[in-house]
Design an enzyme around this catalytic site. Structure first.
Site, PDB file in Angstrom:
ATOM      1  N   HIS A 266       0.847  -1.043  -0.003  1.00 51.31           N
ATOM      2  CA  HIS A 266      -0.013  -0.316   0.593  1.00 51.31           C
ATOM      3  C   HIS A 266       0.974   1.111  -0.224  1.00 51.31           C
ATOM      4  CE1 HIS A 266      -4.045   2.282   1.148  1.00 51.31           C
ATOM      5  NE2 HIS A 266      -3.118   2.994   1.706  1.00 51.31           N
ATOM      6  N   GLU A 267       1.794   1.592   0.703  1.00 49.37           N
ATOM      7  CA  GLU A 267       2.516   2.567   0.839  1.00 49.37           C
ATOM      8  C   GLU A 267       3.574   2.954  -0.214  1.00 49.37           C
ATOM      9  OE1 GLU A 267       1.599   4.697   2.913  1.00 49.37           O
ATOM     10  OE2 GLU A 267       0.586   3.230   4.492  1.00 49.37           O
ATOM     11  N   HIS A 270       1.502   4.079  -3.026  1.00 50.82           N
ATOM     12  CA  HIS A 270       1.994   5.511  -2.723  1.00 50.82           C
ATOM     13  C   HIS A 270       3.048   6.206  -3.023  1.00 50.82           C
ATOM     14  CE1 HIS A 270      -1.513   7.235  -0.659  1.00 50.82           C
ATOM     15  NE2 HIS A 270      -1.227   6.290   0.501  1.00 50.82           N
ATOM     16  N   GLU A 296      -4.216   7.896  -3.036  1.00 52.30           N
ATOM     17  CA  GLU A 296      -4.396   6.477  -2.882  1.00 52.30           C
ATOM     18  C   GLU A 296      -4.918   5.958  -4.174  1.00 52.30           C
ATOM     19  OE1 GLU A 296      -5.614   4.156   0.979  1.00 52.30           O
ATOM     20  OE2 GLU A 296      -5.021   5.907  -0.033  1.00 52.30           O
TER      21      GLU A 296
END
Length: 503
Positions: A266-267, A270, A296
């Site tokens: 997820h990160e 980003h 996001e």
């Protein structure tokens, strides 16, 4: 003359970006390595930097430069780099000059202190110890909304910081439509009687090996560790301390592989967006993310649409088995894929699945909107939270630590932030559909460990755009359609229907 003025504006903005990046690095350190006893002085450091940045952003000469440039030929094309700079900095200047410097500093100081109070309160399962800080934070956020100004709801003024152009009403309508289709799907899953082999991800996975495996996977999908790093924190996040300095954080649990691993993906999503922005425009609108919802979309795409795909695990299952031979002994690849795609109502947002995640966001959006609009006071928040979770998510928190205290956002003063998570899921599904329409089925590529094609498509269509387009215009340009919840719902039905024996 306008060219010289534009250069002065850009030079000023670049110097301000240096201060902003230092502030970001200070915040990263606060969330990772800061000794607890240093919290009070860190709050003063954060407030001081926030004050400096605010004074530079609202300096009278900035207003003079922008007034000269707004009607110049440089601003004629709002989607050009110069037009983007002038348009976006004018909007920011107009908003920032409405905020008193003392309010900006008070928000920064309180945010730093409140986050430390939140960490202690969650650990002790003690909402009452955190409530005074939430009340102070809420008061400051209401003051900020009033200073910004609004037509209908004070929430609109705060939402504008994160998702420009959206309002409480427009977001409420989008989330209401999503709820109407998502809630019945979740009920079907619950009523199916089928259970995923979730125990497979809850075996003993040594933290050191989790970190190594997670970093290898992040590098494989495209995160550049020469221009970034990965550290540990209580609440995972990604921050950019410079155009070639992107900080990822995660947390690990020895008996929950998914918590750390999918946070890393997820990160990393980003982080790859940050690494894909135009470095020569760092700190200026052409080199900044369009909105938090678009940001996001990148994290959720790599976490879910890639990281939970069959193709991804076709590639990584052998490596996983090699890294954790004891935990993975006798595990079937199909069973593992079902385990990492389990769907069921749960307490913790960051640990929730694709199917139920947006229900968590709906709860937070409705509660924080009610607080900002004065319909809900912090003293009544725990009870309101528990009732909303029972009605919307289908579970009742046994404690505030697993309920109202689970997220850092309100302690950080991030009111208006939560709905961008749901918007990100919608953007991600619609972008991914278009990527496959342009590139073909991506599953075979993932199975071969080939992720560069998708990343290249994202770099060209989304990352490199910066803020030259609004989020709504970007979606329309990339996909040819306005934002819709249908692509996400199609994907959720296509995945979870077969897994749970319906559809």
């Amino acid at each position: 003359m306008s060219e010289a003025t534009f250069e002065r504006l850009v030079a000023h903005a670049r110097e301000t970006a240096l201060l902003t990046s230092i502030s970001g690095l200070v915040e990263w350190d606060e969330q990772t390595y800061l000794p607890r006893a240093g919290a009070d002085y860190r709050a003063e450091q954060s407030a001081y930097l926030a004050g400096l940045v605010h004074r530079r952003n609202t300096a009278p000469e900035v207003g003079d430069w922008l007034a000269e440039l707004r009607d110049s030929p440089l601003a004629a094309d709002p989607a050009s780099e110069a037009g983007c700079v002038i348009r976006q900095l004018s909007h920011r200047y107009e908003r920032q000059t409405r905020l008193p410097a003392e309010l900006v500093e008070a928000i920064a100081r309180t945010s730093s202190q409140a986050q430390h109070a939140w960490v202690a309160a969650r650990k002790a399962d003690d909402f009452e110890s955190f409530r005074p800080w939430l009340e102070k934070t809420l008061k400051l956020q209401r003051e900020q909304a009033a200073a910004f100004g609004f037509e209908r709801s004070p929430y609109d003024a705060l939402l504008e910081e994160y998702e420009p152009g959206e309002t409480a009403e427009s977001v409420g309508a989008v989330l209401s439509g999503l709820r109407e289709e998502l809630a019945p799907l979740v009920r079907q899953i619950v009523e199916s009687g089928v259970n995923a082999p979730s125990d497979l991800v809850c075996r003993e996975f040594a933290v050191q090996q989790q970190e190594a495996f997670g970093k290898a996977a992040a590098a494989a999908i495209g995160f550049d560790f020469e221009a970034g790093r990965l550290d540990v924190t209580a609440h995972p996040f990604c921050g950019a301390a410079g155009p070639r300095d992107v900080r990822l954080t995660t947390r690990y649990q020895a008996n929950d592989f998914g918590d750390g691993f999918f946070s890393i993906l997820h990160e990393a999503g980003h982080g790859m967006y940050e690494q894909g922005l135009q470095a020569d425009w760092f700190g200026l609108p052409p080199g900044e993310a369009i909105s938090l919802g678009i940001h996001e979309s990148q994290s959720r795409m790599w976490e879910n649409l890639v990281g939970r795909s069959r193709g991804f695990w076709t590639r990584f299952f052998p490596q996983l088995s090699e890294a954790f031979p004891a935990a993975m002994a006798g595990v079937d690849p199909d069973a593992w894929w079902f385990a990492v795609n389990e769907a069921k109502p749960s307490l913790i947002r960051t640990e929730s699945d694709e199917a139920t995640y947006n229900l968590h966001i709906i709860v937070r959006f409705e509660l924080e909107r009610a607080m900002i609009e004065g319909d809900l006071e912090p003293a009544d928040l725990p009870a309101a939270w528990n009732e909303a979770y029972a009605n919307t998510v289908g579970v009742t928190p046994p404690s505030d630590a697993n309920g109202v205290l689970q997220d850092v956002h309100w302690s950080a003063g991030l009111f208006g932030y939560f709905p961008t998570y749901a918007l990100g899921n919608l953007y991600a599904a619609q972008f991914f559909d278009q990527a496959e329409a342009d590139l073909g089925d991506l599953e075979p590529a993932f199975a071969e460990g080939e992720f560069a094609t998708l990343l290249g498509w994202l770099r060209e269509r989304i990352h490199s755009v910066g803020q030259r387009l609004s989020a709504a215009d970007l979606v329309q340009k990339v996909t040819g359609k306005p934002l819709s919840h249908e692509p996400l719902m199609r994907r959720l039905r296509a995945k979870f229907g077969p897994l749970y024996g319906f559809g």
